[in-house]
Design an enzyme around this catalytic site. Structure first.
Site, PDB file in Angstrom:
ATOM      1  N   GLY A  79     -41.864  18.891 -12.638  1.00 21.20           N
ATOM      2  CA  GLY A  79     -40.696  19.595 -13.147  1.00 21.20           C
ATOM      3  C   GLY A  79     -39.435  18.760 -13.089  1.00 21.20           C
ATOM      4  O   GLY A  79     -39.457  17.575 -12.737  1.00 21.20           O
ATOM      5  N   PHE A  80     -38.311  19.396 -13.422  1.00 16.94           N
ATOM      6  CA  PHE A  80     -37.029  18.698 -13.516  1.00 16.94           C
ATOM      7  C   PHE A  80     -36.661  18.016 -12.200  1.00 16.94           C
ATOM      8  O   PHE A  80     -36.597  16.782 -12.112  1.00 16.94           O
ATOM      9  CB  PHE A  80     -35.957  19.694 -13.949  1.00 16.94           C
ATOM     10  CG  PHE A  80     -34.536  19.214 -13.776  1.00 16.94           C
ATOM     11  CD1 PHE A  80     -34.157  17.951 -14.216  1.00 16.94           C
ATOM     12  CD2 PHE A  80     -33.596  20.030 -13.182  1.00 16.94           C
ATOM     13  CE1 PHE A  80     -32.840  17.512 -14.059  1.00 16.94           C
ATOM     14  CE2 PHE A  80     -32.283  19.608 -13.021  1.00 16.94           C
ATOM     15  CZ  PHE A  80     -31.905  18.344 -13.454  1.00 16.94           C
ATOM     16  N   ILE A  81     -36.451  18.800 -11.150  1.00 15.75           N
ATOM     17  CA  ILE A  81     -36.072  18.198  -9.873  1.00 15.75           C
ATOM     18  C   ILE A  81     -37.260  17.493  -9.239  1.00 15.75           C
ATOM     19  O   ILE A  81     -37.137  16.389  -8.696  1.00 15.75           O
ATOM     20  CB  ILE A  81     -35.493  19.262  -8.923  1.00 15.75           C
ATOM     21  CG1 ILE A  81     -34.209  19.863  -9.513  1.00 15.75           C
ATOM     22  CG2 ILE A  81     -35.213  18.662  -7.544  1.00 15.75           C
ATOM     23  CD1 ILE A  81     -33.607  20.988  -8.685  1.00 15.75           C
TER      24      ILE A  81
ATOM     25  N   GLY B 282     -44.699  21.267  -7.685  1.00 16.06           N
ATOM     26  CA  GLY B 282     -43.766  21.277  -8.803  1.00 16.06           C
ATOM     27  C   GLY B 282     -43.268  19.896  -9.148  1.00 16.06           C
ATOM     28  O   GLY B 282     -42.185  19.733  -9.718  1.00 16.06           O
ATOM     29  N   GLY B 283     -44.060  18.879  -8.847  1.00 18.06           N
ATOM     30  CA  GLY B 283     -43.603  17.494  -8.986  1.00 18.06           C
ATOM     31  C   GLY B 283     -43.502  16.998 -10.411  1.00 18.06           C
ATOM     32  O   GLY B 283     -42.996  15.897 -10.631  1.00 18.06           O
TER      33      GLY B 283
ATOM     34  N   TYR C 119     -33.736  36.420  -7.814  1.00 18.41           N
ATOM     35  CA  TYR C 119     -33.993  35.011  -7.513  1.00 18.41           C
ATOM     36  C   TYR C 119     -33.444  34.638  -6.145  1.00 18.41           C
ATOM     37  O   TYR C 119     -34.130  34.014  -5.325  1.00 18.41           O
ATOM     38  CB  TYR C 119     -33.368  34.131  -8.601  1.00 18.41           C
ATOM     39  CG  TYR C 119     -33.373  32.655  -8.274  1.00 18.41           C
ATOM     40  CD1 TYR C 119     -34.566  31.970  -8.059  1.00 18.41           C
ATOM     41  CD2 TYR C 119     -32.182  31.940  -8.201  1.00 18.41           C
ATOM     42  CE1 TYR C 119     -34.565  30.611  -7.771  1.00 18.41           C
ATOM     43  CE2 TYR C 119     -32.175  30.586  -7.922  1.00 18.41           C
ATOM     44  CZ  TYR C 119     -33.364  29.929  -7.704  1.00 18.41           C
ATOM     45  OH  TYR C 119     -33.365  28.592  -7.413  1.00 18.41           O
TER      46      TYR C 119
ATOM     47  N   ASN D 286     -25.345  23.440  -7.836  1.00 21.82           N
ATOM     48  CA  ASN D 286     -25.680  23.435  -9.267  1.00 21.82           C
ATOM     49  C   ASN D 286     -26.175  22.053  -9.688  1.00 21.82           C
ATOM     50  O   ASN D 286     -25.375  21.153  -9.939  1.00 21.82           O
ATOM     51  CB  ASN D 286     -24.466  23.855 -10.092  1.00 21.82           C
ATOM     52  CG  ASN D 286     -24.142  25.324  -9.910  1.00 21.82           C
ATOM     53  OD1 ASN D 286     -23.625  25.732  -8.868  1.00 21.82           O
ATOM     54  ND2 ASN D 286     -24.481  26.132 -10.897  1.00 21.82           N
TER      55      ASN D 286
ATOM     56  N   VAL E 138     -49.751  26.467  -7.124  1.00 24.48           N
ATOM     57  CA  VAL E 138     -49.511  26.484  -5.684  1.00 24.48           C
ATOM     58  C   VAL E 138     -50.039  27.768  -5.046  1.00 24.48           C
ATOM     59  O   VAL E 138     -50.199  27.842  -3.823  1.00 24.48           O
ATOM     60  CB  VAL E 138     -48.003  26.288  -5.400  1.00 24.48           C
ATOM     61  CG1 VAL E 138     -47.214  27.550  -5.695  1.00 24.48           C
ATOM     62  CG2 VAL E 138     -47.766  25.827  -3.972  1.00 24.48           C
TER      63      VAL E 138
END
Length: 356
Positions: free
Chosen positions: A10-12, A7-8, A177, A206, A54
């Site tokens: 993505g946002f985080i 997920g590199g 989730y 958050n 993944v």
């Protein structure tokens, strides 16, 4: 170290990649760039890139070649819209993690940092003046509809005082989730015990900051408000706006990942550790909306009294364990972070993120 970041893109994940590179590591990005998460191709991190899901065992095994550690950021995030999302959450988060961990076991990669979440706690820590620390159950729909948002003591019905929740608090996931994020932690712990690896789950609070996705029901409340302001609309604050959260900047979250990677060698083989990642500066949702609106130049927030089933009232972090054991410190204060976020760009509109 050579570090695979799922997920590199993505946002985080993209901030984690940047932090790793700044620390002298060699990040490898694995991301599917699914249209649901990336309707337009994002600016890719300056790192080796593997376009794969993944859940694709063969692709993951190939991406693990020469890798020393994994930062597992890939996930479907947020509360979602309804229970119909459950199969996708489980497939992305839990099956994806299982495929990754099985591939790591086969490849001999024994170091893992997993992106967890504070949602595994359910409600935060509460004290009753008479009965001490108590655990209120899920809030009743009738109470929420009547505007009675604060949990009450399950023994005497008295008003409760919220406090900071630590890593040793019992878990109580209240939505799909949250359930998948706790399952990811259990999978990481089982993998570590089975292969003699070292796993750390970082329970993010958050997270906000530059590059958050916009106009999606799966993002966090900070993204909701920022998206509304970008459209020229007033942020809509649910309940009465007094619910407390710990808003932590994405660069501080990325720094927590690099701090854990540096400290993995000091953790026991076969062990699994959990750390909260929060700013240590709890704020109300209403405060956050007001700060964003002021920095953006309006419009002012509107408190609606609406609610979402599955939301909790107060959840704020005690992050002292991460500070004490690994020397991590949040660097971006609330005022500074909100000022930056109010002016920062967001990612293109998206629907639920996939497992890549």
């Amino acid at each position: 170290m050579r570090v695979l970041v799922t997920g590199g893109a993505g946002f985080i994940g993209s901030h984690v990649v940047a932090a790793l590179a700044a620390e002298g590591h060699a990040p490898v990005v694995l991301d599917a760039l699914l249209p649901a998460a990336h309707p337009r191709t994002p600016d890719l991190p300056d790192a080796e890139f593997v376009r794969a899901d993944v859940r694709d065992a063969e692709a993951v095994r190939a991406a693990l070649h020469g890798v020393d550690a994994v930062c597992h950021q890939a996930a479907m995030v947020g509360l979602g819209k309804d229970f119909a999302d459950a199969p996708q959450y489980v497939a992305c988060n839990d099956l994806g993690s299982a495929v990754l961990l099985a591939a790591m076991a086969g490849a001999g990669v024994r170091r893992l940092v997993q992106a967890g979440s504070m949602v595994v706690y359910g409600e935060g820590r509460y004290e009753c003046r008479e009965h001490g620390v108590v655990r209120p159950g899920p809030r009743a729909v009738a109470d929420l509809e009547a505007g009675r948002f604060e949990p009450r003591c399950p023994r005497c019905g008295a008003r409760l005082a919220p406090g900071l929740v630590g890593e040793d608090a019992p878990t109580d996931p209240r939505n799909v989730y949250a359930t998948t994020k706790l399952a990811q932690e259990h999978l990481a712990a089982a993998w570590a015990r089975c292969v003699g690896g070292t796993a750390v789950s970082l329970r993010y609070h958050n997270v906000y900051g530059p590059g958050m996705p916009r106009d999606t029901p799966y993002a966090g409340v900070a993204s909701f408000f920022r998206s509304a302001l970008a459209r020229g609309e007033a942020p809509r604050v649910f309940e009465d706006g007094v619910q407390r959260r710990d808003f932590v900047h994405v660069r501080d979250v990325a720094a927590a990942n690099t701090a854990v990677l540096a400290g993995l060698g000091g953790l026991p083989e076969g062990g699994h550790a959990v750390y909260n990642v929060g700013s240590g500066d709890p704020r109300t949702v209403g405060e956050m909306a007001a700060a964003l609106a002021a920095e953006h130049g309006g419009p002012e927030p509107v408190v609606t009294g609406e609610f979402r089933l599955g939301d909790v009232r107060h959840i704020t972090a005690d992050s002292s364990r991460l500070r004490r054991e690994l020397g991590w410190r949040p660097r971006v204060g609330f005022a500074e972070g909100m000022a930056e976020f109010a002016r920062a760009g967001q990612r293109a509109p998206s629907t639920p993120s996939g497992a890549g």
